[in-house]
Motif scaffolding. Structure first.
Motif, mmCIF file in Angstrom:
data_model
loop_
_atom_site.group_PDB
_atom_site.id
_atom_site.type_symbol
_atom_site.label_atom_id
_atom_site.label_comp_id
_atom_site.label_asym_id
_atom_site.label_seq_id
_atom_site.Cartn_x
_atom_site.Cartn_y
_atom_site.Cartn_z
ATOM 1 N N GLY A 28 0.835 -1.195 0.000
ATOM 2 C CA GLY A 28 0.000 0.000 0.000
ATOM 3 C C GLY A 28 0.869 1.245 0.000
ATOM 4 N N THR A 29 0.612 2.135 0.945
ATOM 5 C CA THR A 29 1.374 3.387 1.017
ATOM 6 C C THR A 29 2.578 3.290 1.942
ATOM 7 O OG1 THR A 29 -0.124 4.187 2.746
ATOM 8 C CG2 THR A 29 -0.636 4.815 0.469
ATOM 9 N N THR A 30 2.858 2.097 2.494
ATOM 10 C CA THR A 30 4.058 1.924 3.314
ATOM 11 C C THR A 30 5.291 2.168 2.447
ATOM 12 O OG1 THR A 30 2.869 0.201 4.532
ATOM 13 C CG2 THR A 30 5.228 0.402 4.937
ATOM 14 N N ASP A 31 6.258 2.902 2.998
ATOM 15 C CA ASP A 31 7.386 3.375 2.183
ATOM 16 C C ASP A 31 8.531 2.369 2.215
ATOM 17 O OD1 ASP A 31 8.659 5.047 0.468
ATOM 18 O OD2 ASP A 31 9.132 6.598 1.942
ATOM 19 N N ILE A 32 8.440 1.351 1.365
ATOM 20 C CA ILE A 32 9.424 0.272 1.296
ATOM 21 C C ILE A 32 10.417 0.573 0.171
ATOM 22 C CG2 ILE A 32 9.721 -2.215 1.031
ATOM 23 C CD1 ILE A 32 8.107 -1.337 3.487
ATOM 24 N N LEU A 86 0.056 9.753 -7.089
ATOM 25 C CA LEU A 86 0.411 8.532 -7.808
ATOM 26 C C LEU A 86 0.780 7.388 -6.871
ATOM 27 C CD1 LEU A 86 2.552 10.086 -10.686
ATOM 28 C CD2 LEU A 86 0.221 9.180 -10.840
ATOM 29 N N ARG A 87 0.559 7.570 -5.556
ATOM 30 C CA ARG A 87 0.862 6.505 -4.601
ATOM 31 C C ARG A 87 -0.051 5.301 -4.815
ATOM 32 N NH1 ARG A 87 1.725 9.195 1.406
ATOM 33 N NH2 ARG A 87 3.621 10.399 0.909
ATOM 34 N N GLU A 88 0.390 4.166 -4.269
ATOM 35 C CA GLU A 88 -0.415 2.953 -4.297
ATOM 36 C C GLU A 88 -1.663 3.132 -3.432
ATOM 37 O OE1 GLU A 88 -1.694 0.673 -5.749
ATOM 38 O OE2 GLU A 88 -0.197 -0.926 -5.819
ATOM 39 N N THR A 89 -2.642 2.268 -3.628
ATOM 40 C CA THR A 89 -3.870 2.271 -2.853
ATOM 41 C C THR A 89 -3.560 2.148 -1.363
ATOM 42 O OG1 THR A 89 -4.902 1.069 -4.673
ATOM 43 C CG2 THR A 89 -6.114 1.163 -2.586
ATOM 44 N N TYR A 90 -4.133 3.044 -0.565
ATOM 45 C CA TYR A 90 -3.999 2.919 0.886
ATOM 46 C C TYR A 90 -4.869 1.759 1.344
ATOM 47 C CZ TYR A 90 -4.578 3.844 5.848
ATOM 48 O OH TYR A 90 -4.635 3.714 7.211
ATOM 49 N N ALA A 91 -4.255 0.771 2.022
ATOM 50 C CA ALA A 91 -4.976 -0.440 2.400
ATOM 51 C C ALA A 91 -5.121 -0.602 3.909
ATOM 52 C CB ALA A 91 -4.288 -1.664 1.802
ATOM 53 N N GLY A 92 -4.999 0.477 4.667
ATOM 54 C CA GLY A 92 -5.315 0.467 6.083
ATOM 55 C C GLY A 92 -4.678 -0.667 6.858
ATOM 56 N N ALA A 93 -5.510 -1.432 7.557
ATOM 57 C CA ALA A 93 -5.044 -2.507 8.436
ATOM 58 C C ALA A 93 -4.422 -3.670 7.679
ATOM 59 C CB ALA A 93 -6.204 -3.010 9.297
ATOM 60 N N GLN A 95 -2.082 -3.332 5.416
ATOM 61 C CA GLN A 95 -0.699 -3.018 5.071
ATOM 62 C C GLN A 95 0.276 -3.686 6.034
ATOM 63 O OE1 GLN A 95 -1.477 1.212 2.774
ATOM 64 N NE2 GLN A 95 -0.177 1.266 4.565
ATOM 65 N N GLY A 96 1.285 -4.339 5.457
ATOM 66 C CA GLY A 96 2.267 -5.055 6.248
ATOM 67 C C GLY A 96 1.931 -6.519 6.460
ATOM 68 N N LEU A 97 0.719 -6.940 6.077
ATOM 69 C CA LEU A 97 0.303 -8.329 6.239
ATOM 70 C C LEU A 97 0.470 -9.098 4.932
ATOM 71 C CD1 LEU A 97 -3.052 -7.857 8.226
ATOM 72 C CD2 LEU A 97 -0.739 -8.216 9.149
ATOM 73 N N THR A 98 0.739 -10.380 5.043
ATOM 74 C CA THR A 98 0.754 -11.233 3.854
ATOM 75 C C THR A 98 -0.679 -11.566 3.468
ATOM 76 O OG1 THR A 98 0.769 -13.308 5.112
ATOM 77 C CG2 THR A 98 2.918 -12.294 4.610
ATOM 78 N N HIS A 99 -0.854 -12.082 2.250
ATOM 79 C CA HIS A 99 -2.188 -12.471 1.820
ATOM 80 C C HIS A 99 -2.767 -13.544 2.751
ATOM 81 C CE1 HIS A 99 -2.856 -10.562 -2.227
ATOM 82 N NE2 HIS A 99 -1.611 -10.205 -1.965
ATOM 83 N N GLU A 100 -1.925 -14.471 3.211
ATOM 84 C CA GLU A 100 -2.396 -15.519 4.116
ATOM 85 C C GLU A 100 -2.876 -14.928 5.438
ATOM 86 O OE1 GLU A 100 0.450 -15.524 2.428
ATOM 87 O OE2 GLU A 100 -0.067 -17.078 0.944
ATOM 88 N N GLU A 101 -2.153 -13.956 5.966
ATOM 89 C CA GLU A 101 -2.561 -13.303 7.217
ATOM 90 C C GLU A 101 -3.856 -12.528 7.032
ATOM 91 O OE1 GLU A 101 1.864 -12.581 9.196
ATOM 92 O OE2 GLU A 101 1.034 -11.113 7.773
ATOM 93 N N ILE A 102 -4.013 -11.885 5.875
ATOM 94 C CA ILE A 102 -5.240 -11.136 5.601
ATOM 95 C C ILE A 102 -6.430 -12.088 5.505
ATOM 96 C CG2 ILE A 102 -6.439 -9.689 3.911
ATOM 97 C CD1 ILE A 102 -3.584 -8.598 3.196
ATOM 98 N N MET A 103 -6.254 -13.209 4.827
ATOM 99 C CA MET A 103 -7.348 -14.179 4.714
ATOM 100 C C MET A 103 -7.762 -14.697 6.085
ATOM 101 S SD MET A 103 -6.651 -16.438 1.262
ATOM 102 C CE MET A 103 -4.885 -16.684 1.473
#
Length: 215
Positions: A28-32, A86-93, A95-103
């Motif tokens: 998301g908007t995390t600055d990596i 032009l930043r990526e979509t802000y994804a709130g909570a 952000q920082g999680l893997t797809h498995e953690e989000i699921m």
């Protein structure tokens, strides 16, 4: 290199690889920042894109896009205009999680997103809201191009997809059908009498897979 019949073109270029891309982790908007491979990808792609003789470069202000854009600036001598639109979509909570953690934590919300429903992932932005901020900026920059010249837009997978969908006039429910961009690959829109049209999508990708397309 001038466009055919003096028509303008927009190159939408995704940033290079990051560690979170490899981990399938939502950025998301995390600055990596870029990995060493990501920086090498940017240098390679910059050499190819420089052959288009771009007129202007605009970029998201996050480090992964700034550093990608800097490689093209270095070989073209152009300045880069950075803009948070032009930043990526802000994804709130999410952000920082893997797809498995989000699921595991947001299963219903994740399933709705995968079905193509409008979802504020993690309480963040809708894809249409990303298009609302990014697409007008790209259009304004493209309007300043002389005939036949090229604008390079350095952004993120999800933001690029929504921008392309908006500029092509596609309904939001169909934007996912555009598919993802591999790290440091690009899509090209060309001006026509009916508006913008898609000339190339995910160019420069083969044989690399799409990793972390919209995270």
């Amino acid at each position: 290199m001038s466009g055919v019949n003096g028509l303008r073109r927009i190159v939408l270029w995704r940033h290079g690889q990051t560690a979170w891309n490899l981990e399938n982790r939502f950025q998301g908007t995390t600055d990596i920042e870029l990995t060493d491979i990501g920086r090498a990808q940017a240098r390679r792609a910059a050499g190819l894109l420089a052959r288009l003789d771009p007129f202007a470069i605009i970029s998201s202000d996050l480090r992964r896009t700034r550093d990608t854009a800097a490689e093209l600036a270095a070989v073209t001598g152009l300045d880069v205009t950075h803009d948070e639109a032009l930043r990526e979509t802000y994804a709130g909570a999410w952000q920082g999680l893997t797809h498995e953690e989000i699921m595991a934590r947001f299963g219903e919300e994740y399933a709705a997103w995968k079905r193509g429903e409008p979802v504020r992932r993690g309480g963040g932005e809708l894809e249409t809201e990303v298009a609302d901020r990014a697409a007008p900026l790209v259009e304004r920059a493209a309007e300043k191009l002389p005939p036949g010249r090229v604008l390079v837009v350095v952004s993120h997978g999800g933001a690029i997809r929504t921008t392309i969908g908006r500029l092509l006039g596609l309904p939001p429910a169909s934007w996912e059908s555009l598919g993802g961009l591999s790290n440091c690959c690009w899509s090209v829109l060309g001006e026509s009498v009916r508006g913008w049209r898609l000339l190339e999508h995910n160019a420069g990708s083969l044989p690399e897979p799409v990793i972390g397309d919209d995270v």
